[in-house]
Design an enzyme around this catalytic site. Structure first.
Site, PDB file in Angstrom:
ATOM      1  N   GLY A  17       0.824  -1.212   0.000  1.00 50.32           N
ATOM      2  CA  GLY A  17       0.000   0.000   0.000  1.00 50.32           C
ATOM      3  C   GLY A  17       0.851   1.251   0.000  1.00 50.32           C
ATOM      4  N   SER A  19       1.319   3.357  -2.718  1.00 45.14           N
ATOM      5  CA  SER A  19       0.981   4.321  -3.769  1.00 45.14           C
ATOM      6  C   SER A  19       0.583   5.675  -3.189  1.00 45.14           C
ATOM      7  CB  SER A  19      -0.179   3.775  -4.611  1.00 45.14           C
ATOM      8  OG  SER A  19      -1.223   3.326  -3.776  1.00 45.14           O
ATOM      9  N   VAL A  69      -3.342  -7.613  -1.448  1.00 47.78           N
ATOM     10  CA  VAL A  69      -2.672  -8.391  -0.405  1.00 47.78           C
ATOM     11  C   VAL A  69      -3.606  -9.410   0.247  1.00 47.78           C
ATOM     12  CG1 VAL A  69      -0.942  -6.615   0.097  1.00 47.78           C
ATOM     13  CG2 VAL A  69      -3.112  -6.620   1.360  1.00 47.78           C
ATOM     14  N   ASN A  95       1.631  -2.353   5.386  1.00 44.63           N
ATOM     15  CA  ASN A  95       0.962  -1.069   5.603  1.00 44.63           C
ATOM     16  C   ASN A  95      -0.417  -1.001   4.944  1.00 44.63           C
ATOM     17  OD1 ASN A  95       0.918   2.090   5.850  1.00 44.63           O
ATOM     18  ND2 ASN A  95       0.707   1.648   3.662  1.00 44.63           N
ATOM     19  N   SER A 150      -3.039   0.581  14.528  1.00 42.80           N
ATOM     20  CA  SER A 150      -3.725   1.863  14.724  1.00 42.80           C
ATOM     21  C   SER A 150      -3.984   2.074  16.209  1.00 42.80           C
ATOM     22  CB  SER A 150      -5.067   1.852  13.985  1.00 42.80           C
ATOM     23  OG  SER A 150      -5.885   2.934  14.417  1.00 42.80           O
ATOM     24  N   TYR A 163     -12.655  -2.316  11.610  1.00 35.20           N
ATOM     25  CA  TYR A 163     -11.320  -1.728  11.469  1.00 35.20           C
ATOM     26  C   TYR A 163     -10.537  -1.887  12.783  1.00 35.20           C
ATOM     27  CZ  TYR A 163      -7.691   1.779  10.592  1.00 35.20           C
ATOM     28  OH  TYR A 163      -6.486   2.423  10.434  1.00 35.20           O
ATOM     29  N   ALA A 165     -11.055  -3.999  15.195  1.00 32.50           N
ATOM     30  CA  ALA A 165     -10.767  -5.424  15.442  1.00 32.50           C
ATOM     31  C   ALA A 165      -9.607  -5.889  14.571  1.00 32.50           C
ATOM     32  CB  ALA A 165     -12.018  -6.259  15.154  1.00 32.50           C
ATOM     33  N   LYS A 167      -7.153  -4.096  13.471  1.00 35.07           N
ATOM     34  CA  LYS A 167      -5.892  -3.506  13.937  1.00 35.07           C
ATOM     35  C   LYS A 167      -5.445  -4.140  15.252  1.00 35.07           C
ATOM     36  CE  LYS A 167      -5.247  -0.863  10.438  1.00 35.07           C
ATOM     37  NZ  LYS A 167      -4.110  -1.091   9.526  1.00 35.07           N
TER      38      LYS A 167
HETATM   39  P1  NAP Z   1      -4.558   5.549   2.367  1.00 29.71           P
HETATM   40  O1  NAP Z   1      -4.025   6.914   2.129  1.00 29.71           O
HETATM   41  O2  NAP Z   1      -6.004   5.283   2.182  1.00 29.71           O
HETATM   42  O3  NAP Z   1      -3.699   4.516   1.480  1.00 29.71           O
HETATM   43  C1  NAP Z   1      -4.004   3.142   1.543  1.00 29.71           C
HETATM   44  C2  NAP Z   1      -2.973   2.383   0.754  1.00 29.71           C
HETATM   45  O4  NAP Z   1      -3.264   0.968   0.867  1.00 29.71           O
HETATM   46  C3  NAP Z   1      -3.021   2.711  -0.735  1.00 29.71           C
HETATM   47  O5  NAP Z   1      -1.716   2.631  -1.247  1.00 29.71           O
HETATM   48  C4  NAP Z   1      -3.892   1.583  -1.300  1.00 29.71           C
HETATM   49  O6  NAP Z   1      -3.637   1.292  -2.677  1.00 29.71           O
HETATM   50  C5  NAP Z   1      -3.416   0.429  -0.445  1.00 29.71           C
HETATM   51  N1  NAP Z   1      -4.344  -0.705  -0.427  1.00 29.71           N
HETATM   52  C6  NAP Z   1      -5.634  -0.709  -0.008  1.00 29.71           C
HETATM   53  N2  NAP Z   1      -6.141  -1.953  -0.121  1.00 29.71           N
HETATM   54  C7  NAP Z   1      -5.158  -2.742  -0.620  1.00 29.71           C
HETATM   55  C8  NAP Z   1      -5.064  -4.106  -0.969  1.00 29.71           C
HETATM   56  N3  NAP Z   1      -6.114  -4.954  -0.824  1.00 29.71           N
HETATM   57  N4  NAP Z   1      -3.906  -4.578  -1.473  1.00 29.71           N
HETATM   58  C9  NAP Z   1      -2.832  -3.741  -1.619  1.00 29.71           C
HETATM   59  N5  NAP Z   1      -2.856  -2.436  -1.312  1.00 29.71           N
HETATM   60  C10 NAP Z   1      -4.009  -1.942  -0.822  1.00 29.71           C
HETATM   61  O7  NAP Z   1      -4.243   5.080   3.871  1.00 29.71           O
HETATM   62  P2  NAP Z   1      -3.197   5.616   4.953  1.00 29.71           P
HETATM   63  O8  NAP Z   1      -3.895   6.595   5.796  1.00 29.71           O
HETATM   64  O9  NAP Z   1      -1.910   5.951   4.321  1.00 29.71           O
HETATM   65  O10 NAP Z   1      -3.056   4.291   5.842  1.00 29.71           O
HETATM   66  C11 NAP Z   1      -1.971   3.392   5.696  1.00 29.71           C
HETATM   67  C12 NAP Z   1      -2.041   2.414   6.868  1.00 29.71           C
HETATM   68  O11 NAP Z   1      -1.979   3.138   8.089  1.00 29.71           O
HETATM   69  C13 NAP Z   1      -3.340   1.613   6.896  1.00 29.71           C
HETATM   70  O12 NAP Z   1      -3.078   0.290   7.320  1.00 29.71           O
HETATM   71  C14 NAP Z   1      -4.159   2.347   7.932  1.00 29.71           C
HETATM   72  O13 NAP Z   1      -5.116   1.510   8.527  1.00 29.71           O
HETATM   73  C15 NAP Z   1      -3.081   2.781   8.896  1.00 29.71           C
HETATM   74  N6  NAP Z   1      -3.458   3.901   9.746  1.00 29.71           N
HETATM   75  C16 NAP Z   1      -3.780   5.117   9.207  1.00 29.71           C
HETATM   76  C17 NAP Z   1      -4.118   6.160  10.055  1.00 29.71           C
HETATM   77  C18 NAP Z   1      -4.472   7.535   9.538  1.00 29.71           C
HETATM   78  O14 NAP Z   1      -4.905   8.364  10.339  1.00 29.71           O
HETATM   79  N7  NAP Z   1      -4.306   7.818   8.244  1.00 29.71           N
HETATM   80  C19 NAP Z   1      -4.136   5.967  11.440  1.00 29.71           C
HETATM   81  C20 NAP Z   1      -3.795   4.725  11.942  1.00 29.71           C
HETATM   82  C21 NAP Z   1      -3.446   3.700  11.088  1.00 29.71           C
HETATM   83  P3  NAP Z   1      -4.472   2.053  -3.852  1.00 29.71           P
HETATM   84  O15 NAP Z   1      -3.913   3.449  -3.898  1.00 29.71           O
HETATM   85  O16 NAP Z   1      -4.155   1.264  -5.074  1.00 29.71           O
HETATM   86  O17 NAP Z   1      -5.907   2.024  -3.438  1.00 29.71           O
END
Ligand code: NAP
Length: 253
Positions: A17, A19, A69, A95, A150, A163, A165, A167
């Site tokens: 993830g 991108s 994934v 990630n 998270s 979500y 659960a 994490k």
């Molecule tokens: P994001 O901006 O929505 O980006 C999600 C990334 O995951 C994108 O690259 C997406 O690819 C990829 N992805 C989604 N489903 C996938 C799959 N089935 N196979 C492969 N890649 C997949 O999210 P983010 O905020 O950066 O979050 C990244 C991680 O941090 C996540 O695990 C999230 O739960 C965790 N997190 C985020 C926050 C927050 O506040 N942002 C807080 C706590 C934890 P595409 O671009 O191709 O869709």
């Protein structure tokens, strides 16, 4: 394993993830630190190619692999392509993640499964596929896996039980794998608080103000600040089975 121009051992990371958002920041941070990187995505192919171009501008190599994934065959292809193209695998950052805001009363069981498939099964799938290559890695510090959990693993969340659960499940996976894979491979987790990415872009101004008020440092995190934690865990040679909380103080007690 490859040698850079200065004879330094160069190592390879898969960041699932990557991108967008946090994964993108981790991929670019690892490249700046001298790692070749596999950029993974599921839909955003142009964004993933752009991250890979930025990795290459640092002088490191990059491979782009579209793979869901949650699908074990795709996860296996992701790892095989990385090792074929980049030569080895020393670090994995699980990630990739998805979120959905809905109360349990309105939550379709298929959506519960979809979130678990990506967030928990996805980390399991890529880890299982990557384990032989990580165990074979030579010439680096201990290979490592970092799972991105998270803050909601600890606090729960009224409109995203699946979500939260998933994490919390990732933390069980982290500790189990830390015990299972020691001493060859270290396994840790990061539990971010609110970070400014697409995942959190749908908040109303009022929600944002409430969330910010709960954070002692008074602001949301930046993706680069989670990448900083990932770089620390990548290099932390005596740390395994740990969860690093990066949340501006929101969880302190
Ligand atoms: P994001 O901006 O929505 O980006 C999600 C990334 O995951 C994108 O690259 C997406 O690819 C990829 N992805 C989604 N489903 C996938 C799959 N089935 N196979 C492969 N890649 C997949 O999210 P983010 O905020 O950066 O979050 C990244 C991680 O941090 C996540 O695990 C999230 O739960 C965790 N997190 C985020 C926050 C927050 O506040 N942002 C807080 C706590 C934890 P595409 O671009 O191709 O869709």
């Amino acid at each position: 394993m490859t040698l850079g121009g200065d004879g330094r051992v160069m190592s390879t990371a898969i960041v699932t993830g990557s991108s967008r958002g946090i994964g993108r920041a981790v991929a670019l941070r690892f490249a700046r630190d001298g790692y070749d990187v596999c950029v993974n995505y599921v839909e955003s192919d142009a964004a993933a190619e752009s991250v890979a171009e930025t990795v290459r501008e640092t002088g490191q190599r990059a491979v782009v692999v579209g793979a869901d994934v949650g699908d074990f065959e795709a996860a296996t292809d992701l790892v095989e392509t990385t090792v074929e193209e980049l030569g080895d695998l020393t670090h994995l950052v699980n990630n990739a993640g998805i979120d959905q805001h809905v109360h349990t009363a309105d939550l379709d069981p298929a959506d519960f499964d979809r979130v678990m498939d990506t967030n928990v099964n996805g980390a399991f799938n890529v880890t299982k596929a990557a384990l032989p290559a990580l165990r074979d890695a030579e010439g680096s510090a201990t290979p490592s896996i970092t799972n991105v959990s998270s803050i909601l693993a600890f606090t729960g969340a009224p409109i995203e039980c699946h979500y939260a659960a998933s994490k919390a499940g990732l933390l069980g996976l982290t500790r189990s794998h830390a015990r299972d894979f020691a001493p060859e491979v270290r396994v840790n987790a990061i539990a971010p608080g609110h970070v400014e990415t697409d995942m959190t872009a749908d908040r109303t101004p009022e929600q944002e103000a409430n969330e910010r008020a709960a954070i002692p440092l008074g602001r949301f995190g930046r993706p680069s600040e989670i990448a900083e934690a990932a770089a620390y865990l990548r290099d932390a040679s005596f740390v395994t089975g740990e969860t690093l909380n990066v949340n501006g103080g929101e969880l302190m007690r």
